[in-house]
Design an enzyme around this catalytic site. Sequence first.
Site, mmCIF file in Angstrom:
data_model
loop_
_atom_site.group_PDB
_atom_site.id
_atom_site.type_symbol
_atom_site.label_atom_id
_atom_site.label_comp_id
_atom_site.label_asym_id
_atom_site.label_seq_id
_atom_site.Cartn_x
_atom_site.Cartn_y
_atom_site.Cartn_z
ATOM 1 N N TYR B 100 -9.504 15.923 3.573
ATOM 2 C CA TYR B 100 -8.629 14.766 3.778
ATOM 3 C C TYR B 100 -9.453 13.678 4.450
ATOM 4 C CZ TYR B 100 -5.184 11.690 5.894
ATOM 5 O OH TYR B 100 -4.474 10.585 6.275
ATOM 6 N N GLU B 188 -5.761 6.159 2.287
ATOM 7 C CA GLU B 188 -5.739 7.608 2.408
ATOM 8 C C GLU B 188 -6.264 8.246 1.130
ATOM 9 O OE1 GLU B 188 -2.383 9.873 4.664
ATOM 10 O OE2 GLU B 188 -1.989 10.118 2.534
#
Lengths: 379, 379, 288, 288
Positions: B100, B188
């Site tokens: 991530y 993101e």
Amino acid sequence: MRLFEYQAKQVFGGAGLSVPKGMVATTPEQAMAAAEQLGRCVVKAQVHVGGRGKAGFIKVASNPAEAGELARRMLGAGLKGYTVHQVLLEQALDIAKEYYLGAVLDRDGKHIVLMLSTMGGMDIEEVAATHPEKLIRLTPDIWRGPLSFELQDMAFAAGVDRAVYRKVVQGAATVWKLFWQYDASLVEINPLVITSSGDVIAADGKFEIDDNALYRHPELEAFRQASEEDPLEVEAQRRNLNYVHLGGDVGIMANGAGLAMNTMDVVAAHGGKPANFLDVSGGAKADVVQSALEVILQDPSVRGVFINIFGGITRGDEVARGVVEGVRALGTTVPIVVRMAGTREEEGRAILREADLVPAMSAADGAEKIIALINGRGA
Amino acid sequence: MRLFEYQAKQVFGGAGLSVPKGMVATTPEQAMAAAEQLGRCVVKAQVHVGGRGKAGFIKVASNPAEAGELARRMLGAGLKGYTVHQVLLEQALDIAKEYYLGAVLDRDGKHIVLMLSTMGGMDIEEVAATHPEKLIRLTPDIWRGPLSFELQDMAFAAGVDRAVYRKVVQGAATVWKLFWQYDASLVEINPLVITSSGDVIAADGKFEIDDNALYRHPELEAFRQASEEDPLEVEAQRRNLNYVHLGGDVGIMANGAGLAMNTMDVVAAHGGKPANFLDVSGGAKADVVQSALEVILQDPSVRGVFINIFGGITRGDEVARGVVEGVRALGTTVPIVVRMAGTREEEGRAILREADLVPAMSAADGAEKIIALINGRGA
Amino acid sequence: MGILLGPDSRLVVQGGTGREGSFQTQTMLEYGTRVVGIVTPGRGGQQHLELPVFDTVAEAVREVGANASVGFIPAPGAADGIMEAAAAGIELIVCISDRMPVLDTLRAYYFVKNKGARLIGPNCPGVTTPGVGKAGIMPGNIFQKGPVGLISRSGTLTYEVVNLLTKAGLGQSTCVGIGGDPIVGSSFRDILGLFNDDDQTEVIVLLGEVGGAAEEEAAEWIAAHAKKPAVSFISGRTAPPGKRMGHAGAIISGNRGTAEAKVAAFQAAGVPLADTIEQIPALVKAAL
Amino acid sequence: MGILLGPDSRLVVQGGTGREGSFQTQTMLEYGTRVVGIVTPGRGGQQHLELPVFDTVAEAVREVGANASVGFIPAPGAADGIMEAAAAGIELIVCISDRMPVLDTLRAYYFVKNKGARLIGPNCPGVTTPGVGKAGIMPGNIFQKGPVGLISRSGTLTYEVVNLLTKAGLGQSTCVGIGGDPIVGSSFRDILGLFNDDDQTEVIVLLGEVGGAAEEEAAEWIAAHAKKPAVSFISGRTAPPGKRMGHAGAIISGNRGTAEAKVAAFQAAGVPLADTIEQIPALVKAAL
């Protein structure tokens, strides 16, 4: 690396600064053709020295014939040891005011200083000396850069005409941006011309770039080709060597800049004339030393070479191997004196002994020996 | 403004981040054609909501026929109130690991937080809750940005595979750069896929941009056209109005966001259903108010409008003039209740009195009146 | 007891797994320096030269208590290495790397300053405290412990002088190469202050060169603050203006940074000046 | 004696020659505010509304002793205006401007913080201290001097509440609109601290709305530190998640920033909550 005025203006123009319409010429015919398009114009010799105006290397041409004649006179002429290879022809400006705008690395103050003055067009060091209150300096935070209000404060403190302050502020922001973008050590616009119609134009340009940062500026390679630099220095730079051509007959190689400078000083103190400065630097290997020797011997004035090595990071055996290989590969008959001390000096001397090289025990001893050899007196 | 996944990936790719080879399709035929080129691929519905995978809106297609069938099922379908207008087809990746990587504006902490975790592919808030030590945060200096070593420290602290840490560090630097370059509030990449061959690929992308900064990003206009946003909100944005479509039947206009929210709350408290939020903002002028009224009445569900004005920076007379002009220009028969207080309220009321508008003395009074009018009971 | 590098120094080598870094780490170990680890990102967990390798300086600080660093990082990453060391809490940061872009150095300089750490270099041979250790590339065999504090902008020339001093029976407290770049972490003046307060140091030798005004500042400082005698030397007296003499900092700009100005400054400050490096030992003996 | 804007405040209006700036400067003067000058770059030396105009805030500080500023600068230049004021030594900086890019605000926030100044706003109606003056756009006629300190994230809703308080005979010490953006210079908590130490203030009214966690922080602070009673109100109870309700800061993100969470926080802190603004005066009276 220094840019020529016309190169600096290309960079300025690309960043949005206004520059005069202009063209570069390398022959009088090109100059005439340029003047046909530009009309009344200024002919400016492109050399890396100041004082061009006083020396008659910046002149106004009213017509193409005049422009051609001026170019003919300037091209190939010398100014303070530099030869003019190119002239820049620019449309004449309608000058109302001349400002100064620049940024310079202040090595002692450890700042980049932005400078602005309404007393442009003259040597800024003179302004600083005679009218210090007219030269406004700003040392922006090194990470943040100048904030708009800081530039604005600078512009008003300098007494910039309110009608053009926005453009001047924008220009100062651009100078700062270019300084960092190109790893400059100096960016200077003098004069920054304010025209009668309120345009703000970079009428001259100096741009110096940190050689250590050139690796991240491949876009500047194109500028280098047009350089007027010493061909030996260009060759040395190509080989990644720290070489400065000095013009004497004693070729010098040392490891370390301080040692090389001192070797020059010692040679000079003994009556010799150093041909060059050459530092083979810290981690020099055999191939580097060989390459350095090749460059030194490309100088036709060199009649002997003094190699002065003190081993720290450089290992004596590697230097010795480089010298021996270099001499062998070149088949040179020029006398070479070598003085070697420090890390692995014994191993180095052992290698040197096998070749026909004159050993020296100190810098003074080496200087005496090479001068004697050059003068045909033997070592 | 939120970008679709495929738009975010365009931005990522332009900044040098690796993204899967992919194509957008708006019809099953386009999807089949894309799959012909891509081979085995993933079909992903382009909507601004999470949980697509669980809802069956991300599916693997082994051949063009399957891709076409998946696209046919997804296109036009609804997910959490959003309709799918486009699908993204991407070459399937050889996934070894899922990381991530993200950056978000932390409004309460007043930082931009860079976040990195080797537990990618799942909701990062879940990782933060269950394995906080697996989510490494970095809050770089706001002027300086993250230094290389800071990103490196973050990567090693997160336990990033040493074989790919340089690429991950580079990716984090790029995320930060894009965050500032596009005035983002969220960037993101989840998952950041590590392939078996050591490539680091942005396999998904979220990108939210500060609406207040859109004026300096004309390059994003192209992205807006493909938006799935509410057409009334798009129209209001075009008119520079703060409008949110809520779906009820009581149109609401107020000056000031707090007052508009409170007007909604009061209408709801009195049993009404707000059709919208609309703040005509501080310095609203007649033309703005008229324009706002036009947008409210473009909503076919609206059966009455409650205008609630308290004059501070907005002058009552100007608001009143705007309302009257707006009503006249539109020739609307929808009931309108106006409550006005504050700066120049008397002048404003005088203007309103001339037109056929129902006055109210408080928010509660106005809410009651408009609800009664809508229900045909008169004010 | 010398300055900068002392008995409590725990040195980590940044870039100590590279070819040059390995060689120099070996010579530092041979000299008896307390090297506690190596930092090379991506090689954490390995052993090199029997030393633990860490991915980050912060780890080296945490795991083996490093408080000093010496860096052999190629120029493009050198500034980052300096800042990493400072951020990790390293107190003495020695940067050997040469050819650093000066704007990189400038930013690293302020970063280090804000952290309250000390930076020596870049483009320097490092620091040697005879009898304690060396952080850098000076050849260890030429040193001897003694009362002379030495500060220099150059490398090999410094070794020459150390060699002469040692041969003359004049040992050294600490020898500091501050570096040949236009901007360095610590100036002559900074190091003079440290020697001034060091018990072991009885006389200071200062090796300057053309370019900048660090020698002039040093001369002024000596005149105003020095509690100990100093001896100076300037190289590059034959350097032409406008040419960079190897060191990025060794350049005479217009009429600034000339050898003449520096010589004049030391003379004005009453600091004896050697004409050749061979004269230095005698001047030191006279000053003691 | 109220907070922020006091009898010693000397206010300069940044952007006070524009249309809105002029109108608001006029209303501030009419309210009796000590406005000492206007700053509009490029118009220095002129007079406007019988006030001297300066090119820079620094000049206004130097020439007329300005120590407070209120800014009506369009969003693209607003952050620069804030930082200019802080750099010039202005202590209280009120930024009315709305639609500021939040990253601009973030940088201005840290700049102001480092200078030790106080920023109110952006996207706020400003500060009014009845009987002293107003720095901002609140309509002066609704105020009355008294014991209620008011803090709010909104503009017009605040005027409504002030109006209700005044009509109920409850005057105000100072009324502070902290602004509706996600990042503002001063939070509820910061202003609560000032009211806590202000003699005139006897009760604090806090008007919150959906989005962020400033209300929750404020509730915690009140529970731990407040020396005076407080009354609260939350607007946007019917706001849907994920939608920006006019104020850039009024947005429920996922399940963060909901009215429910804020209501719960005030309840947990024992702070009375009004369901409608009309209930506020009664709650204030009960708390006094």
